[in-house]
Design a protein around this motif. Sequence first.
Motif, PDB file in Angstrom:
ATOM      1  N   LYS A  70     -10.248 -10.459 -31.562  1.00  0.00           N
ATOM      2  CA  LYS A  70     -10.166  -9.404 -32.576  1.00  0.00           C
ATOM      3  C   LYS A  70     -10.187  -8.013 -31.963  1.00  0.00           C
ATOM      4  CE  LYS A  70     -11.405 -11.243 -36.981  1.00  0.00           C
ATOM      5  NZ  LYS A  70     -12.479 -11.811 -37.778  1.00  0.00           N
ATOM      6  N   GLU A  91     -14.885 -13.251 -30.799  1.00  0.00           N
ATOM      7  CA  GLU A  91     -14.341 -13.479 -32.129  1.00  0.00           C
ATOM      8  C   GLU A  91     -12.821 -13.396 -32.095  1.00  0.00           C
ATOM      9  OE1 GLU A  91     -15.312 -12.060 -36.573  1.00  0.00           O
ATOM     10  OE2 GLU A  91     -16.282 -10.939 -34.964  1.00  0.00           O
ATOM     11  N   SER A  92     -12.184 -14.402 -32.648  1.00  0.00           N
ATOM     12  CA  SER A  92     -10.727 -14.440 -32.591  1.00  0.00           C
ATOM     13  C   SER A  92     -10.119 -14.349 -33.968  1.00  0.00           C
ATOM     14  CB  SER A  92     -10.256 -15.750 -31.967  1.00  0.00           C
ATOM     15  OG  SER A  92     -10.525 -15.732 -30.618  1.00  0.00           O
ATOM     16  N   ASP A  93      -8.914 -13.843 -33.937  1.00  0.00           N
ATOM     17  CA  ASP A  93      -8.132 -13.799 -35.152  1.00  0.00           C
ATOM     18  C   ASP A  93      -7.052 -14.842 -34.943  1.00  0.00           C
ATOM     19  OD1 ASP A  93      -6.411 -13.148 -37.208  1.00  0.00           O
ATOM     20  OD2 ASP A  93      -5.529 -11.464 -36.093  1.00  0.00           O
ATOM     21  N   ASP A 146     -17.219 -16.448 -25.382  1.00  0.00           N
ATOM     22  CA  ASP A 146     -17.589 -16.426 -26.786  1.00  0.00           C
ATOM     23  C   ASP A 146     -17.106 -15.101 -27.372  1.00  0.00           C
ATOM     24  OD1 ASP A 146     -18.663 -17.003 -29.162  1.00  0.00           O
ATOM     25  OD2 ASP A 146     -20.762 -16.701 -28.572  1.00  0.00           O
ATOM     26  N   SER A 180      -3.636 -17.093 -31.547  1.00  0.00           N
ATOM     27  CA  SER A 180      -5.048 -16.749 -31.559  1.00  0.00           C
ATOM     28  C   SER A 180      -5.247 -15.564 -30.634  1.00  0.00           C
ATOM     29  CB  SER A 180      -5.875 -17.942 -31.075  1.00  0.00           C
ATOM     30  OG  SER A 180      -7.217 -17.538 -30.874  1.00  0.00           O
TER      31      SER A 180
END
Lengths: 252, 477
Positions: free
Chosen positions: B87, B22-24, B20, B84
């Motif tokens: 972050k 956070e992706s950009d 889990d 992807s």
Amino acid sequence: MLTITNLTANAGGKPILKGISLTVNAGEVHAIMGPNGSGKSTLAQVIAGHPGYEVTGGSVTYEGQDLLELEAEVRAQQGIFLAFQYPVEIPGVSNAYFLRAAYNEVRKAHGEDEVDPLEFLDIMAKKLKVVEMDEAMLQRSVNAGFSGGEKKRNEILQMAVLEPKLAVLDETDSGLDIDALRIVAEGVNKLKRPDNATIVVTHYQRLLNYIVPDFVHVLAQGRIVRSGGKELALELEERGYDWLLEPAGASA
Amino acid sequence: MSSQIESLVNKEYQYGFVTDIESDAIPRGLTEETVRLISARKNEPQWLLDWRLKAFKRWLSMTEPRWPNVKYGEIDYQAQTYYSAPKSVKPLQSLDEVDPELLKTYEKLGISLNEQKRLSGVAVDAIFDSVSVGTTMKEELKKHGVIFCSFGEAVIEHPELVQRYLGSVVPYSDNFFAALNSAVFSDGSFVYIPKGVRCPLELSTYFRINAADTGQFERTLIVADEGAYVSYLEGCTAPKRSTNQLHAAVVEIVALDDAQVKYSTVQNWYAGDKDGVGGIYNFVTKRGKAFTNSKISWTQVETGSAITWKYPSVILQGDNSTGEFYSVAVVNNKQQADTGTKMIHIGKNTKSTIISKGISAGHGQNSYRGQVKVLPKATGARNYTQCDSMLIGNQCGAHTFPYIEIANNSATLEHEASTSKIGEDQIFYCKQRGLNAEHAISLIVAGFCKEVFKELPMEFALEAQQLLGISLEGSVG
Ligand SMILES: Nc1ncnc2c1ncn2[C@@H]1O[C@H](COP(=O)(O)OP(=O)(O)O)[C@@H](O)[C@H]1O
Ligand SMILES: [Mg+2]
């Protein structure tokens, strides 16, 4: 040690064993003789737990447990050993690797530590002597390209390594010349202890000159038709099996 | 028998968890704009963007190959996400800066990025979705002049090397998936071994797909300069998901005169469930170019992916060069594999060896497809091919498609093939010696694959053997 009561079993959907009862105690050697196709190998395979044979009735108790409830590998880990009539080839797996895997499984089942390859080589050095086998055999693939005699000897080597409580030798004498026969038989005798037992399946008396049985049973058409001492083997040698067989249709 | 072994619970795919994080990600879909966006994210020089755009244009004019012996539905290239990245990953970050969540992910996969804890003798580049998270042992390697870094870093730090060799073995126009990769490739590893250097460590890249509906399009380039030696290993895993994910990689190897490159793969992408739902589509182009007296050796253990389409190949360009391909491909449940190699003999006295072991279980379909091509000038070329198939159960299939083209009659070719079935009797024999069915199958299969396993670096041979056991669990009926 082993109590078989009224055992019936099918092979390929056909009834083969038709009510076998047999008791084997520690320290005893039993010979099972009988004509080809009488069900000797079937009995051996059922004891070992081959899933291709269906037990249809009766019971088998081993060391106070219901043997038929146990998976084949658990039976092996608890000391049942079958020397196969037709040992199976496993290409690419060295004899040494296979033997150590088996040895370690048995040790694990008894809560003992596994041995590493080096320790195992030491153990093997002694075991090879039991069957007068060369160390080079350890590096060859399990039974692959072995002669008939080498395969049988390899079975006894495995037995020497695993030190079973109950060994079932299925026609270990067939395909052996007289020297190999003597070596194999002496190997089996060396492995004999007061707390283990052996069932020798054969249809020749020859082997029994070397491995002297306490009891001889004649298996014919899926039943034990006669039991006796070692002299019964000699009588069979002389008279053949026909006199013990039911005339066709007699049971109808 | 069947009930006994079927009741062995299929061990869960051990690497199926999701991190889990956070992706950009860039928006779904694939247009020229997507290509520009990826290039911009990576701060790429103009020449590379131009190359990508040419590849993209070419890709638009190509159609997906349907000749492989595999069946799957339409792939919607506009429904995928092409980039992807977590972050927290900053460009050119050092290992100390890696997000603890990512470190944990790799620990869980059995890969420690902590240099102190690592197996000595192995350097790792960890790729997570579209970016490299970090590369270990860089300092140690630098002492020997070895460059081992992410592709993105190489583009910035060693542009002359990348520009010189990128596409020199697999041109962007090579095939549909290679063109797609060339347009949208994100990260991957770059290796350069200088003249005469024997790389002191095993180099390894670990690829992880994490984000959903995201394809991974990595690109790896390995250059061994004259007389250099390197052994490189890649591993791959992905979470369990019910949708198929696309993995279209390109690997190029250049072995200059007298160099040796050994490339090993343990491919364990998520294979889908037992009904064939989900899993990775693994469409990969791998090729090496071998110059005079050099040697390129591919070893692959392919156990994962719903569909595998890959043919690690060698162009035997220089005289006396050698190409090798050792492969174990396993399909279980509904997996399909069409894999093999191409050995193109161009130079004189070139030599190639192909050992392929295909294992099919469940409803799996396994095809070996191999080409041996001897060009007119390849006097004295030799090839040895051995292609063995093992079937477990009655519902699987094994197929072989050998192609041989010879334009020089001094060539010597040998071909051997066999098909065998893992027998109930073999399993029972092992059980009678105290081994359970699982152990028995992995032992029998390991025996079958022995010639390939012995080519793997030691640390990984055991892992590969265990992996095989796991992927075949519940397969005997
Ligand atoms: N797996 C099997 N399927 C069908 N028939 C079998 C199978 N195994 C044994 N049989 C049959 O059972 C009978 C007894 O065989 P077996 O136990 O091998 O005899 P023996 O060992 O006494 O020579 C034979 O008629 C044989 O053909
Ligand atoms: Mg028999």
